[in-house]
Write an enzyme that holds these catalytic residues in place. Structure first.
Site, PDB file in Angstrom:
ATOM      1  N   TYR A  99       0.844  -1.193   0.000  1.00  0.00           N
ATOM      2  CA  TYR A  99       0.000   0.000   0.000  1.00  0.00           C
ATOM      3  C   TYR A  99       0.882   1.246   0.000  1.00  0.00           C
ATOM      4  CZ  TYR A  99       0.253  -0.384   5.230  1.00  0.00           C
ATOM      5  OH  TYR A  99       0.648  -0.494   6.544  1.00  0.00           O
ATOM      6  N   CYS A 100       0.356   2.305  -0.585  1.00  0.00           N
ATOM      7  CA  CYS A 100       1.077   3.572  -0.753  1.00  0.00           C
ATOM      8  C   CYS A 100       2.469   3.352  -1.346  1.00  0.00           C
ATOM      9  CB  CYS A 100       1.174   4.314   0.577  1.00  0.00           C
ATOM     10  SG  CYS A 100       1.611   6.078   0.391  1.00  0.00           S
TER      11      CYS A 100
END
Length: 277
Positions: free
Chosen positions: A146-147
């Site tokens: 994620y990110c």
């Protein structure tokens, strides 16, 4: 000359917000960093290192807040006990909980200090903190995390940290989240479900990450340790002192506190607008 903590200044101000507890609002952290950016950028304040921990919070990026079924995604996160906010710096959704330590390096923006130099400064600090463990910490995008970004920090291909950066009013805040305890893959599964529910098979205006939970892990998992947040804080301070840096502990002045309250009101308003667009 390589830009490092000691070459910027041999004295850094230290603010520890890692023990404020569950009521500490992550939006306050953004207001704290904006306030420090302003004072350091516009005046002659010391460069600062700030530590912060927030409980059960999902921080979304602006793009996340525009997903087609974002309300379904928010409802899911809230059903899992998370508070949902929107950050004021770049990036996409991340998980903050009591096993995630956030660090900010805040300094004056000077000519020639590039975006990459800010990332390298934090990367260099983290490598020095964990040098005694004799592991290679890499900085490249971990696809499936994620990110994701070019300064994802990983060991053996598993991401444990991500770096973001914010520049305002002549100041720079380089921010990192370090997954210290718990399961990195379990955190990733929460974000995976968030995207599934927020996209719901519909067309999106940006390419959101396809989460593969196995690409993420905590430092305890990777180093086979039983670190606490306090242990990592000790590593941070010992590393800075071993580099010849003097730590100056200073609380906010009345002027800084006044600006913090203004910034917090602004951050609250911006978050409300982003979540209710």
């Amino acid at each position: 000359m390589t830009i490092s903590i000691p070459t910027i200044s041999n004295t850094w101000r230290f603010l520890d917000h890692s023990t404020f507890g569950p009521t500490f609002d992550a939006l306050q952290s953004f207001a704290y960093d904006d306030t420090l950016c302003s004072f350091i950028g516009q005046q002659q304040g010391l460069p600062s290192v700030r530590s912060w921990v927030h409980h059960q919070t999902i921080v979304l990026g602006i793009q996340d807040s525009r997903l087609p079924d974002i309300d379904s995604g928010r409802t899911y996160l809230e059903s899992k006990g998370y508070r949902v906010i929107v950050r004021n710096s770049g990036g996409l959704a991340v998980v903050l909980d009591d096993g995630v330590l956030n660090l900010s390096l805040i300094l004056k923006e000077k000519k020639g200090f590039s975006i990459d130099a800010g990332y390298e400064l934090m990367y260099d600090l983290i490598k020095k903190m964990f040098a005694s463990f004799h592991v290679q910490i890499d900085a490249y995008e971990i696809v499936g995390s994620y990110c994701p970004g070019s300064f994802d920090l990983s060991i053996g291909g598993k991401k444990f940290a991500g770096i973001s950066q914010r520049r305002i009013r002549g100041g720079i805040a380089v921010q990192i989240y370090l997954c210290v305890t718990g399961s990195g893959s379990e955190r990733a599964k929460v974000i995976e479900q968030f995207y599934e529910k927020s996209v719901n098979g519909k067309e999106t205006k940006f390419t959101y990450p396809i989460i593969k939970p196995e690409t993420m892990a905590s430092l305890n998992e990777l180093l086979k340790q039983q670190f606490t947040i306090s242990d990592i804080m000790t590593l941070l301070l010992r590393t800075m002192q071993s580099e010849g840096v003097k730590i100056s502990v200073q609380s906010f002045s009345a002027e800084e506190q006044s600006l913090f309250l203004e910034n917090y009101d602004r951050v609250l308003a911006r978050n409300e607008k982003a979540l209710n667009r």
